[in-house]
Design a protein around this motif. Structure first.
Motif, PDB file in Angstrom:
ATOM      1  N   LEU A 138      56.374  54.907  39.564  1.00 58.66           N
ATOM      2  CA  LEU A 138      56.331  53.866  38.358  1.00 58.66           C
ATOM      3  C   LEU A 138      57.163  52.875  39.079  1.00 58.66           C
ATOM      4  CD1 LEU A 138      56.994  56.310  35.405  1.00 58.66           C
ATOM      5  CD2 LEU A 138      54.861  55.565  36.617  1.00 58.66           C
ATOM      6  N   GLU A 139      58.396  53.089  39.656  1.00 60.66           N
ATOM      7  CA  GLU A 139      59.028  51.739  39.953  1.00 60.66           C
ATOM      8  C   GLU A 139      58.297  50.814  40.948  1.00 60.66           C
ATOM      9  OE1 GLU A 139      61.665  50.599  38.780  1.00 60.66           O
ATOM     10  OE2 GLU A 139      62.000  52.477  37.487  1.00 60.66           O
ATOM     11  N   ALA A 140      57.583  51.516  42.046  1.00 63.02           N
ATOM     12  CA  ALA A 140      56.625  50.963  42.742  1.00 63.02           C
ATOM     13  C   ALA A 140      55.634  49.960  41.803  1.00 63.02           C
ATOM     14  CB  ALA A 140      55.861  51.630  43.725  1.00 63.02           C
ATOM     15  N   CYS A 141      55.107  50.699  40.698  1.00 65.18           N
ATOM     16  CA  CYS A 141      54.078  49.869  39.996  1.00 65.18           C
ATOM     17  C   CYS A 141      54.871  48.950  39.410  1.00 65.18           C
ATOM     18  CB  CYS A 141      53.566  50.933  38.963  1.00 65.18           C
ATOM     19  SG  CYS A 141      52.235  52.257  39.624  1.00 65.18           S
ATOM     20  N   ARG A 142      56.165  49.059  38.794  1.00 63.53           N
ATOM     21  CA  ARG A 142      56.851  48.011  38.091  1.00 63.53           C
ATOM     22  C   ARG A 142      56.947  46.859  39.242  1.00 63.53           C
ATOM     23  NH1 ARG A 142      59.421  49.927  34.174  1.00 63.53           N
ATOM     24  NH2 ARG A 142      59.825  51.988  35.212  1.00 63.53           N
ATOM     25  N   ALA A 143      57.381  46.983  40.183  1.00 61.17           N
ATOM     26  CA  ALA A 143      57.531  45.753  41.231  1.00 61.17           C
ATOM     27  C   ALA A 143      56.488  45.084  41.225  1.00 61.17           C
ATOM     28  CB  ALA A 143      57.801  46.418  42.577  1.00 61.17           C
ATOM     29  N   TYR A 144      55.079  45.743  41.704  1.00 55.04           N
ATOM     30  CA  TYR A 144      53.945  44.955  41.632  1.00 55.04           C
ATOM     31  C   TYR A 144      53.663  44.340  40.145  1.00 55.04           C
ATOM     32  CZ  TYR A 144      51.864  46.659  45.947  1.00 55.04           C
ATOM     33  OH  TYR A 144      51.499  46.956  47.246  1.00 55.04           O
ATOM     34  N   LYS A 145      53.932  44.797  39.256  1.00 55.20           N
ATOM     35  CA  LYS A 145      53.834  44.080  37.813  1.00 55.20           C
ATOM     36  C   LYS A 145      54.575  42.808  37.709  1.00 55.20           C
ATOM     37  CE  LYS A 145      51.716  44.279  33.503  1.00 55.20           C
ATOM     38  NZ  LYS A 145      52.613  43.082  32.919  1.00 55.20           N
ATOM     39  N   ALA A 146      56.006  42.951  38.288  1.00 54.94           N
ATOM     40  CA  ALA A 146      56.804  41.770  38.210  1.00 54.94           C
ATOM     41  C   ALA A 146      56.339  40.635  39.111  1.00 54.94           C
ATOM     42  CB  ALA A 146      58.136  42.339  38.479  1.00 54.94           C
ATOM     43  N   VAL A 147      55.798  40.962  40.331  1.00 52.25           N
ATOM     44  CA  VAL A 147      55.198  40.127  41.225  1.00 52.25           C
ATOM     45  C   VAL A 147      54.012  39.377  41.241  1.00 52.25           C
ATOM     46  CG1 VAL A 147      54.861  39.880  43.690  1.00 52.25           C
ATOM     47  CG2 VAL A 147      56.997  40.802  43.236  1.00 52.25           C
ATOM     48  N   THR A 148      53.042  40.330  40.668  1.00 52.70           N
ATOM     49  CA  THR A 148      51.651  39.731  40.436  1.00 52.70           C
ATOM     50  C   THR A 148      51.278  39.933  39.273  1.00 52.70           C
ATOM     51  OG1 THR A 148      50.759  41.897  40.661  1.00 52.70           O
ATOM     52  CG2 THR A 148      51.182  40.977  42.648  1.00 52.70           C
ATOM     53  N   GLY A 149      51.691  40.286  38.187  1.00 50.54           N
ATOM     54  CA  GLY A 149      51.500  40.156  36.950  1.00 50.54           C
ATOM     55  C   GLY A 149      50.359  41.476  36.371  1.00 50.54           C
ATOM     56  N   THR A 150      50.115  42.383  37.681  1.00 45.39           N
ATOM     57  CA  THR A 150      49.046  43.321  37.440  1.00 45.39           C
ATOM     58  C   THR A 150      49.552  44.439  38.395  1.00 45.39           C
ATOM     59  OG1 THR A 150      46.956  44.013  37.194  1.00 45.39           O
ATOM     60  CG2 THR A 150      47.597  42.556  39.131  1.00 45.39           C
ATOM     61  N   LEU A 151      48.944  45.629  38.222  1.00 45.74           N
ATOM     62  CA  LEU A 151      48.963  46.845  38.962  1.00 45.74           C
ATOM     63  C   LEU A 151      47.759  46.664  40.217  1.00 45.74           C
ATOM     64  CD1 LEU A 151      49.347  49.826  36.615  1.00 45.74           C
ATOM     65  CD2 LEU A 151      51.038  48.257  37.626  1.00 45.74           C
ATOM     66  N   PRO A 152      48.183  47.134  41.429  1.00 46.49           N
ATOM     67  CA  PRO A 152      47.460  46.977  42.541  1.00 46.49           C
ATOM     68  C   PRO A 152      46.323  47.711  42.613  1.00 46.49           C
ATOM     69  CG  PRO A 152      49.094  48.457  42.999  1.00 46.49           C
ATOM     70  CD  PRO A 152      49.499  47.818  41.633  1.00 46.49           C
ATOM     71  N   LEU A 153      45.950  48.819  41.688  1.00 50.85           N
ATOM     72  CA  LEU A 153      44.786  49.541  41.784  1.00 50.85           C
ATOM     73  C   LEU A 153      44.446  49.944  40.172  1.00 50.85           C
ATOM     74  CD1 LEU A 153      45.676  52.421  44.192  1.00 50.85           C
ATOM     75  CD2 LEU A 153      43.919  50.639  44.580  1.00 50.85           C
ATOM     76  N   ASP A 154      43.469  50.572  39.999  1.00 47.08           N
ATOM     77  CA  ASP A 154      42.893  51.043  38.524  1.00 47.08           C
ATOM     78  C   ASP A 154      43.721  51.978  38.415  1.00 47.08           C
ATOM     79  OD1 ASP A 154      41.859  51.547  36.172  1.00 47.08           O
ATOM     80  OD2 ASP A 154      39.781  51.133  36.814  1.00 47.08           O
ATOM     81  N   ILE A 155      44.973  52.335  37.862  1.00 48.51           N
ATOM     82  CA  ILE A 155      45.670  53.602  37.767  1.00 48.51           C
ATOM     83  C   ILE A 155      45.619  54.182  36.422  1.00 48.51           C
ATOM     84  CG2 ILE A 155      48.127  54.252  37.968  1.00 48.51           C
ATOM     85  CD1 ILE A 155      48.451  52.047  39.894  1.00 48.51           C
ATOM     86  N   THR A 156      45.249  55.387  36.371  1.00 46.24           N
ATOM     87  CA  THR A 156      45.594  56.329  35.121  1.00 46.24           C
ATOM     88  C   THR A 156      46.667  57.112  35.417  1.00 46.24           C
ATOM     89  OG1 THR A 156      43.568  55.974  34.482  1.00 46.24           O
ATOM     90  CG2 THR A 156      44.590  57.866  33.344  1.00 46.24           C
ATOM     91  N   VAL A 157      47.682  57.185  34.512  1.00 48.39           N
ATOM     92  CA  VAL A 157      48.905  58.328  34.786  1.00 48.39           C
ATOM     93  C   VAL A 157      48.869  59.309  33.765  1.00 48.39           C
ATOM     94  CG1 VAL A 157      51.329  58.290  34.461  1.00 48.39           C
ATOM     95  CG2 VAL A 157      50.600  56.117  35.624  1.00 48.39           C
TER      96      VAL A 157
END
Length: 464
Positions: A138-157
């Motif tokens: 989740l923290e890796a996803c949070r970093a992508y969201k902060a840098v790019t504004g979105t998640l890097p993949l189509d992710i379902t959790v």
């Protein structure tokens, strides 16, 4: 900006945000989400709510979905981004803390402990299993969201709340909602490193056949002075049959048992051999020295990629204090098989029962009861996802990522394959000394920090 282009800034963000990441983890660890004890049902709901709120901050639409037990938390993208569709799985529940008096500090009061030599650990129940592990993702996803504004993949959790007490509610949930979760791949974090510096991708999980066997001879216990030598002794009958399962080379003699057992590819076997797992290192810690598996096999094969049979319990006759000269009327044993490759659990069960029946005298009776049938799970070693993940892990840790089979199982991963048709990419950062399920459970700070960075690299690699 593609995930690959964004990766350097994402890694920098993870480093800069480490203290905040730890604060979020500590808030999670304070929740006493012990799933097996009904007294903690409200705490389990609180943990589910914590996860749901956190998923919302990642731009996912989060729900706490009911099951027959504790709720499962589902986070789904508001709209597909066109990339590979992955399902990330983890669990928010934890084991009971008993015995409490062996904890050096309260189990739900997380702390950082400095072990010296630059090694720091996070100590709390759930620090490793599985709150710390799932938060790396989740923290890796949070970093992508902060840098790019979105998640890097189509992710379902999918974060469940009953892994520590059997995942029974989740099995039904997945089957009832199969069409909703049939995606391209599952990502599972509940696994380990090979060593503190060598990352690992788990490429197989062993299956299981578990049988109870009962042999009945006379219609009652007998006086051994009167009937000894004439009456069948079911303990002797059963133990003789069980002893015949293995030959002197450690191979299992049940006909057809090895059908579907694959040999490792040469390059994978060479990787395992290079790990140099010795009997002194592995067995010495438990007071043993001689491997008991198939002769001619690497020790690491014996515990991960070869099938096994073990007698887990045996009882019969008088077992109290002192002497009682008796011939028992019954003897019982519990027997488990760990399966690999394409072994068919139903065929193994039947072959075992036929093997035992053939060794039972005509005036004795044998009965069986089953407690588990599950096939093994084997991922293709040349899977593009595994190849990309090994490269991403090597880039982060500086050591080649090994592919190793797990000796046990993660039951829901089997359902992901059988019910949803998805392979699972299994990557985690636990260590052998994390004291999982024990007092003073811990998770290395390096595992948490570099684990987060590893997931960032893996997500970029999978996004391609």
């Amino acid at each position: 900006m593609t995930p690959t282009d964004a990766l350097p800034k994402v890694l920098d963000r993870i480093d800069a945000d480490l203290d905040n990441s730890l604060a979020r983890l500590f808030d999670f660890l304070k929740i006493q989400s012990i799933s097996t004890d009904p007294a903690y049902a409200d705490q389990c709901k609180s943990a589910a709510a914590f996860v749901a709120r956190d998923l919302e901050t990642l731009g996912l639409k989060a729900e706490m979905r009911p099951t027959s037990g504790h709720p499962v938390v589902i986070g789904k993208p508001e709209k597909p981004n066109g990339g590979p569709r992955v399902l990330f799985y983890g669990h928010y529940d934890v084991q009971p803390v008993d015995p409490l008096d062996l904890w050096q500090t309260p189990p739900f009061d997380p702390r950082i402990e400095d072990l010296g030599n630059g090694r720091k650990i996070i100590v709390a129940r759930g620090a490793c299993d599985d709150k710390g592990q799932l938060m790396t993702f989740l923290e890796a996803c949070r970093a992508y969201k902060a840098v790019t504004g979105t998640l890097p993949l189509d992710i379902t959790v999918m974060i469940e709340g009953e892994e520590e007490c059997g995942s029974k509610g989740l099995f039904s949930f997945v089957k009832e909602n199969a069409d909703e979760f049939k995606l391209d791949m599952a990502l599972v974090c509940d696994t380990a490193m090979w060593s503190p510096t060598t990352p690992m991708v788990t490429t197989s999980l062993r299956g299981l056949v578990y049988e109870d066997v009962t042999v009945t001879a006379a219609d009652r216990d007998l006086h051994s002075g009167l009937f000894g030598g004439a009456a069948q002794n079911p303990i002797r009958v059963l133990t003789k049959a069980l002893a015949a399962i293995h030959d002197d080379d450690g191979r299992i003699t049940i006909p057809g048992f090895y059908d579907g057992v694959p040999e490792l590819p040469d390059d994978i076997k060479a990787d395992l051999k290079a790990l140099n797992l010795t009997a002194e290192e592995f067995l010495g810690q438990i007071g043993l020295s001689i491997p008991a598996g198939e002769k001619g096999r690497l020790l690491i094969e014996m515990i991960s990629t070869r099938p096994t049979c073990d007698i887990n319990g045996i009882i019969g006759g008088y077992t109290g204090e002192g002497a009682k000269t008796v011939i028992a009327s019954q003897a019982k044993a519990k027997v488990s098989f760990r399966l690999v490759g394409d072994q068919d659990p139903v065929k193994v069960q039947q072959a075992f029962r036929d093997f035992i029946r053939a060794r039972i005298p005509a005036d004795c009776k044998v009965e069986f009861e089953n407690h588990g049938l599950a096939p093994a799970l084997q991922l293709p070693f040349d899977s593009p996802a595994i190849v990309k993940t090994r490269k991403a892990l090597q880039d982060e840790w500086g050591h080649k990522a090994v592919t190793v089979g797990a000796g046990g199982s993660i039951p829901i991963v089997g359902d992901f394959k059988r019910v949803l048709g998805m392979d699972s990419l299994m990557v985690g950062f636990a260590l052998d000394d994390d004291r999982v399920h024990s007092p003073n459970e811990k998770y290395d700070l390096t595992s948490f920090h570099k684990g987060t960075r590893s997931w960032a690299r893996i997500l970029a690699a999978l996004a391609g």
